[in-house]
Design an enzyme around this catalytic site. Structure first.
Site, mmCIF file in Angstrom:
data_model
loop_
_atom_site.group_PDB
_atom_site.id
_atom_site.type_symbol
_atom_site.label_atom_id
_atom_site.label_comp_id
_atom_site.label_asym_id
_atom_site.label_seq_id
_atom_site.Cartn_x
_atom_site.Cartn_y
_atom_site.Cartn_z
ATOM 1 N N SER A 146 0.705 -1.217 0.023
ATOM 2 C CA SER A 146 -0.004 -0.068 0.172
ATOM 3 C C SER A 146 0.810 1.284 0.061
ATOM 4 O O SER A 146 2.023 1.183 0.389
ATOM 5 C CB SER A 146 -0.803 0.187 1.184
ATOM 6 O OG SER A 146 -1.584 1.340 1.370
ATOM 7 N N TYR A 159 -3.755 -0.678 9.990
ATOM 8 C CA TYR A 159 -3.470 -0.799 8.597
ATOM 9 C C TYR A 159 -1.983 -0.413 8.118
ATOM 10 O O TYR A 159 -1.558 -1.086 7.360
ATOM 11 C CB TYR A 159 -4.373 0.011 7.828
ATOM 12 C CG TYR A 159 -4.478 -0.297 6.312
ATOM 13 C CD1 TYR A 159 -5.111 -1.635 6.070
ATOM 14 C CD2 TYR A 159 -3.945 0.330 5.438
ATOM 15 C CE1 TYR A 159 -5.015 -1.562 4.471
ATOM 16 C CE2 TYR A 159 -4.039 0.301 3.938
ATOM 17 C CZ TYR A 159 -4.584 -0.883 3.587
ATOM 18 O OH TYR A 159 -4.484 -0.986 2.302
HETATM 19 P P1 NAP Z 1 -11.705 -5.244 -1.272
HETATM 20 O O1 NAP Z 1 -12.669 -5.025 -2.360
HETATM 21 O O2 NAP Z 1 -12.258 -5.210 0.094
HETATM 22 O O3 NAP Z 1 -10.956 -6.757 -1.232
HETATM 23 C C1 NAP Z 1 -10.311 -7.271 -0.196
HETATM 24 C C2 NAP Z 1 -10.406 -8.858 -0.248
HETATM 25 O O4 NAP Z 1 -9.723 -9.269 0.981
HETATM 26 C C3 NAP Z 1 -11.686 -9.412 -0.568
HETATM 27 O O5 NAP Z 1 -11.673 -10.278 -1.427
HETATM 28 C C4 NAP Z 1 -11.888 -9.969 1.006
HETATM 29 O O6 NAP Z 1 -12.978 -10.908 0.850
HETATM 30 C C5 NAP Z 1 -10.762 -10.621 1.263
HETATM 31 N N1 NAP Z 1 -10.423 -10.765 2.645
HETATM 32 C C6 NAP Z 1 -10.676 -9.824 3.819
HETATM 33 N N2 NAP Z 1 -10.599 -10.523 4.846
HETATM 34 C C7 NAP Z 1 -10.493 -11.875 4.395
HETATM 35 C C8 NAP Z 1 -10.594 -13.051 5.213
HETATM 36 N N3 NAP Z 1 -10.270 -12.917 6.984
HETATM 37 N N4 NAP Z 1 -10.365 -14.277 4.779
HETATM 38 C C9 NAP Z 1 -10.319 -14.419 3.299
HETATM 39 N N5 NAP Z 1 -10.369 -13.027 2.810
HETATM 40 C C10 NAP Z 1 -10.526 -12.025 2.993
HETATM 41 O O7 NAP Z 1 -10.403 -4.432 -1.421
HETATM 42 P P2 NAP Z 1 -9.236 -3.977 -2.241
HETATM 43 O O8 NAP Z 1 -8.904 -2.839 -2.496
HETATM 44 O O9 NAP Z 1 -9.503 -4.933 -3.604
HETATM 45 O O10 NAP Z 1 -8.250 -4.787 -1.360
HETATM 46 C C11 NAP Z 1 -7.263 -5.878 -1.774
HETATM 47 C C12 NAP Z 1 -5.919 -5.399 -1.366
HETATM 48 O O11 NAP Z 1 -5.348 -4.183 -1.991
HETATM 49 C C13 NAP Z 1 -5.981 -5.470 0.451
HETATM 50 O O12 NAP Z 1 -4.675 -5.977 0.685
HETATM 51 C C14 NAP Z 1 -5.754 -3.771 0.349
HETATM 52 O O13 NAP Z 1 -5.206 -3.400 1.616
HETATM 53 C C15 NAP Z 1 -4.957 -3.425 -0.851
HETATM 54 N N6 NAP Z 1 -4.768 -1.982 -1.165
HETATM 55 C C16 NAP Z 1 -6.189 -1.552 -1.684
HETATM 56 C C17 NAP Z 1 -6.237 -0.195 -2.038
HETATM 57 C C18 NAP Z 1 -7.333 0.569 -2.396
HETATM 58 O O14 NAP Z 1 -7.065 1.765 -2.826
HETATM 59 N N7 NAP Z 1 -8.165 0.010 -2.854
HETATM 60 C C19 NAP Z 1 -4.782 0.686 -1.972
HETATM 61 C C20 NAP Z 1 -3.791 -0.065 -1.338
HETATM 62 C C21 NAP Z 1 -3.938 -1.309 -0.964
HETATM 63 P P3 NAP Z 1 -14.438 -10.609 1.375
HETATM 64 O O15 NAP Z 1 -15.045 -9.713 0.156
HETATM 65 O O16 NAP Z 1 -15.125 -11.791 1.685
HETATM 66 O O17 NAP Z 1 -14.429 -9.597 2.335
#
Ligand code: NAP
Length: 254
Positions: A146, A159
């Protein structure tokens, strides 16, 4: 002389992508599949949408239901992938959560939940995958870090700790495993339109401030991550170890 398109080809490669049902994980699973990889999609929710997208590319897809809030399923995720596809070449540690509150009010529960999912499970899944990769002399691990691997942020202490820790673990594993043929790297997405940023995007002032700081002039879309993931999963990155690659529309350059 290398054939450049072949360097990025993932035909016959087997990948695990955690949190592949939505957002960035879904974008990465689709990109790896388009490059030819089979996908073991790991998560706690239905992967039907991702299955349809991946199978439409002609790639193989297998769903593994697992809750990464604890490390209990990590070894069995690797075992099931090996049993299903007969190998493991690529691991993408993408599953992650975020909890928001002022540092003075932040609870132990919000601290532990985020650290356990984002950092502890990513490390122990890497360990389980790494054992197989080291034994086979090759492998690619990609951690989804991130901007908070580089910056402090506000109201997200666990986080920031988890993503800064993930950058550190990326470097540690790279130092231990590079000579064994295993590449460990990370991608640092900027601000992407996913469930993770719903609260930010609903706050109009904060959302406008963020957008104004992004040199590219727009938030990221999950499809913006795929190229970096394919690069770090492919032979094209064989001499890349321990890096955290920002895919952020230029945010960190400002
Ligand atoms: P998201 O749509 O909320 O995706 C998060 C994913 O992690 C979902 O598939 C979620 O499953 C899964 N997850 C969470 N807790 C879990 C658990 N206990 N067991 C199994 N799976 C779990 O958000 P995203 O933005 O795509 O996030 C993906 C990654 O990118 C994360 O590591 C996040 O920190 C990182 N990130 C995102 C951004 C951004 O701007 N969006 C920026 C930097 C980094 P469920 O749908 O079942 O909850």
């Amino acid at each position: 002389m290398n054939n450049v398109p072949q360097l990025f080809d993932l035909t016959d490669k087997i990948s695990i992508v955690t949190g592949a049902n939505t957002g960035i994980g879904q974008g990465i699973a689709l990109a790896l599949a388009q490059a030819g990889a089979s996908i073991a999609a790991v998560g706690r929710s239905s992967m039907d949408e991702t299955r349809a997208l991946v199978e439409a590319t002609g790639a193989q897809f297998h769903e593994i239901r697992a809750d990464l809030a604890t490390i209990a399923p990590t070894a069995s995720i690797v075992e099931e992938t090996l049993k299903t596809f007969g190998g493991l070449d690529i691991l993408v540690n993408n599953a992650g959560i975020i909890r928001r509150n002022d540092a003075v009010d932040f609870t132990e529960e919000d601290w532990d939940a985020v650290i356990d999912t984002n950092l502890k499970s990513a490390f122990f899944l890497s360990q389980a995958a790494g054992k197989h990769m080291i034994a086979s002399g090759q492998g690619k691990i990609i951690n989804i870090a991130s901007l908070l691997s580089f910056q402090g942020g506000i109201r997200i202490p666990s986080y920031t700790a988890s993503k800064s820790g993930l950058a550190g673990i990326t470097r540690l594993l790279a130092c231990e495993w590079a000579a064994k043929g295993v590449n460990v790297n990370a991608i640092a997405p900027g601000y992407f339109v996913t469930n993770n940023t719903t609260a930010l995007r609903e706050d109009q002032d904060r959302s406008a401030q963020i957008l104004a700081r992004i040199p590219a002039g727009r938030w990221g879309d999950p499809s913006d991550i795929g190229g970096a993931a394919v690069f770090l999963a492919s032979r094209a990155s064989d001499y890349v170890h321990g890096t955290v690659l920002p895919v952020d529309g230029g945010w960190l350059a400002r």
